[in-house]
Design a protein around this motif. Structure first.
Motif, mmCIF file in Angstrom:
data_model
loop_
_atom_site.group_PDB
_atom_site.id
_atom_site.type_symbol
_atom_site.label_atom_id
_atom_site.label_comp_id
_atom_site.label_asym_id
_atom_site.label_seq_id
_atom_site.Cartn_x
_atom_site.Cartn_y
_atom_site.Cartn_z
ATOM 1 N N GLN A 18 0.798 -1.310 0.086
ATOM 2 C CA GLN A 18 0.035 -0.014 -0.023
ATOM 3 C C GLN A 18 0.871 1.319 -0.028
ATOM 4 O O GLN A 18 0.473 2.453 -0.466
ATOM 5 C CB GLN A 18 -0.941 0.092 1.151
ATOM 6 N N ASN A 21 1.342 3.256 -3.322
ATOM 7 C CA ASN A 21 0.326 4.183 -3.762
ATOM 8 C C ASN A 21 0.411 5.499 -3.179
ATOM 9 O O ASN A 21 0.185 6.419 -3.418
ATOM 10 C CB ASN A 21 -1.004 3.380 -3.532
ATOM 11 N N ASP A 275 -19.093 8.539 -4.172
ATOM 12 C CA ASP A 275 -18.469 7.413 -4.263
ATOM 13 C C ASP A 275 -18.380 6.601 -2.767
ATOM 14 O O ASP A 275 -17.634 5.604 -2.699
ATOM 15 C CB ASP A 275 -17.544 7.307 -5.270
ATOM 16 N N GLU A 317 -9.748 3.981 -4.851
ATOM 17 C CA GLU A 317 -9.937 2.521 -5.372
ATOM 18 C C GLU A 317 -11.361 2.569 -5.680
ATOM 19 O O GLU A 317 -11.610 1.568 -6.387
ATOM 20 C CB GLU A 317 -9.736 1.826 -3.751
ATOM 21 N N ALA A 318 -12.470 3.229 -5.100
ATOM 22 C CA ALA A 318 -13.635 3.114 -5.491
ATOM 23 C C ALA A 318 -13.820 3.327 -7.045
ATOM 24 O O ALA A 318 -14.699 2.985 -7.577
ATOM 25 C CB ALA A 318 -14.371 3.911 -4.666
ATOM 26 N N GLN A 319 -13.215 4.256 -7.320
ATOM 27 C CA GLN A 319 -13.239 4.631 -9.140
ATOM 28 C C GLN A 319 -12.223 3.563 -9.958
ATOM 29 O O GLN A 319 -12.057 4.037 -10.940
ATOM 30 C CB GLN A 319 -12.749 6.221 -9.225
ATOM 31 N N ASN A 320 -11.796 2.751 -9.111
ATOM 32 C CA ASN A 320 -10.873 1.630 -9.945
ATOM 33 C C ASN A 320 -9.655 2.503 -10.840
ATOM 34 O O ASN A 320 -9.262 2.168 -11.744
ATOM 35 C CB ASN A 320 -11.447 0.841 -10.993
ATOM 36 N N ILE A 321 -9.082 3.503 -9.921
ATOM 37 C CA ILE A 321 -7.695 4.350 -10.600
ATOM 38 C C ILE A 321 -6.570 3.407 -10.446
ATOM 39 O O ILE A 321 -6.267 3.135 -9.234
ATOM 40 C CB ILE A 321 -7.766 5.643 -10.104
ATOM 41 N N ARG A 322 -6.017 3.017 -11.420
ATOM 42 C CA ARG A 322 -4.670 2.119 -11.315
ATOM 43 C C ARG A 322 -3.416 2.937 -11.039
ATOM 44 O O ARG A 322 -3.338 4.148 -11.615
ATOM 45 C CB ARG A 322 -4.450 1.355 -12.569
#
Length: 431
Positions: A18, A21, A275, A317-322
């Motif tokens: 983690q 990130n 979100d 994380e909720a928006q699936n941003i890589r």
């Protein structure tokens, strides 16, 4: 395992997978702050309690209910910082930064502490990035501060945020508004929570920020601050809105935003999302023109914002941003025998000196176990050293993805040769 204890409620461990990130986000924050001319400030994790009582406000939930306050061994009342602005302002005054060229532009990243009901997106230890600008009363400064937050979200590819904007006026126009609120909430005094009943006479605007469902429902029909703004505050707010329009930053007027801290004046704003459920405020800030003077300094306008990093990560994380995946290891050097292990240490050190990530076996494992470990850590290349390689003074370096191999000298030129081989491989992949 029979652990003697676990992480305290409302706190979290940030593990190696983690933390990368976090580092990515922190890099963006520092870059954006630097581009806007802000310099980093670091203040203590705890301060004398009166700083927050005076700065944050003794009628706020933060001071009344949420602060971690204790007496030190000298009998002094000490509080873990619940937010970053008061400490930054104290440092500005104590070290005379207010006398330097204005505006003073500061940023910080800090762990903060509030005793709240722990839940997802609301921790007792949380991490905050903030910017503070001292010395400018210009509405364009308000727009610039908001644009910094907007730039951060844009660089992180975060979408779907709503900028909610309000003005809560100055002490002059707030006097009439306070009287109107007292008259309105006075009709419902018996229905207000105990905390808000005490606020009714001292600071009725705090009732609009109450988390009680009953108080919130009553507050929905309370008078609007926008109807009580003096001419100066009204003109200031209009100029802020005009500047945001020029910048192309969309917003919604929300006359119920008062923020949870007493030091705010005039412009207040929040970036919110749908979100994250009930914890939808990602960033909040505004103007606090009386804070410097309240803490013992000269009359000086100030403004800024705080951005919660824990909640920001949840949103991404909720928006699936890589997040970009950084290599854990450029080269893993496996070895057979003690002489080869020593040589692998020498070669790894050379690679690290050339800013490449290198690992070798420091557990004395067999070759099969070493290669399994190289796969686990995501090594991009691997190399095996044994007696034959030492005698020949060269070894084969294998691309773990393609299987391609190159022979390289294992002498003082090894790091340079490996870097050249990697560049050739990257060029071939690009072509």
């Amino acid at each position: 395992m029979n652990l003697i204890t676990k992480v305290p409620r409302g706190t979290q461990d940030i593990l190696p997978g983690q933390s990368k990130n976090w580092q990515t986000i922190e890099t963006v924050l520092r870059q954006v702050a630097s581009l806007h001319g802000f310099s980093e400030i670091r203040t203590p994790v705890f301060e004398h309690t009166e700083l927050f009582q005076r700065g944050v406000g003794d009628t706020t939930d933060v001071v009344q209910k949420e602060m971690y306050t204790f007496q030190d061994k000298g009998g002094r009342s000490i509080t873990l910082r619940p937010e970053g602005t008061a400490g930054a302002t104290r440092a500005l005054l104590e070290h005379g930064l207010y006398a330097a060229a204005l505006p003073q532009k500061l940023w910080y990243e800090a762990s903060c502490y509030r005793y709240e009901k722990a839940q997802k997106g609301r921790l007792r230890e949380f991490h905050q990035f903030g910017v503070e600008m001292y010395g400018s009363a210009d509405p364009l400064a308000d727009a610039e501060i908001i644009s910094i937050a907007s730039a951060i979200f844009s660089r992180l590819d975060i979408h779907g945020l709503t900028l909610e904007l309000n003005s809560i006026g100055c002490p002059t126009c707030r006097a009439a508004y306070t009287k109107a609120l007292q008259e309105y909430f006075g009709q419902y005094k018996d229905q207000l929570c105990e905390t808000c009943q005490s606020r009714l006479e001292r600071n009725p605007m705090r009732i609009l920020d109450c988390k009680s469902e009953i108080c919130h429902k009553i507050g929905e029909k309370a008078p609007s601050i926008l109807d009580y703004l003096c001419d100066d505050c009204k003109a200031h707010f209009q100029k802020v809105c005009s500047a945001l329009d020029t910048l192309g930053i969309s917003y919604q007027i929300n006359d119920r935003i008062v923020r949870g801290l007493d030091y705010y004046t005039r412009t207040v704003f929040e970036f919110t999302t749908n979100d994250l459920g009930s914890q939808g405020t990602v960033c909040g800030g505004g103007r606090y023109d009386g804070l410097v003077e309240e803490l013992g300094g000269p009359a000086m306008p100030a403004l800024g914002f705080g951005l919660g990093l824990d909640r920001l990560l949840l949103l991404m994380e909720a928006q699936n941003i890589r997040f970009p995946q950084q290599p854990a290891c450029d080269l893993y050097i496996a070895s057979i025998g003690e002489a080869a292990r020593l040589k692998s240490l020498v070669l790894a050190t050379a690679l690290r000196s050339a800013d490449m990530i290198a690992a070798f076996d420091d557990l004395g494992r067999g070759l099969k176990a070493q290669m399994k470990y190289a796969n686990k850590i995501g090594a991009r290349y691997s190399m095996v050293l044994g007696d034959n390689e030492l005698a020949a003074e060269q070894a084969s370096v294998k691309n773990m993805e393609t299987g391609d191999e190159d022979n390289l000298p294992i002498d003082e030129n090894f790091a340079k040769a490996f870097a050249g081989m990697e560049r050739r491989s990257s060029l071939f992949t690009t072509l």
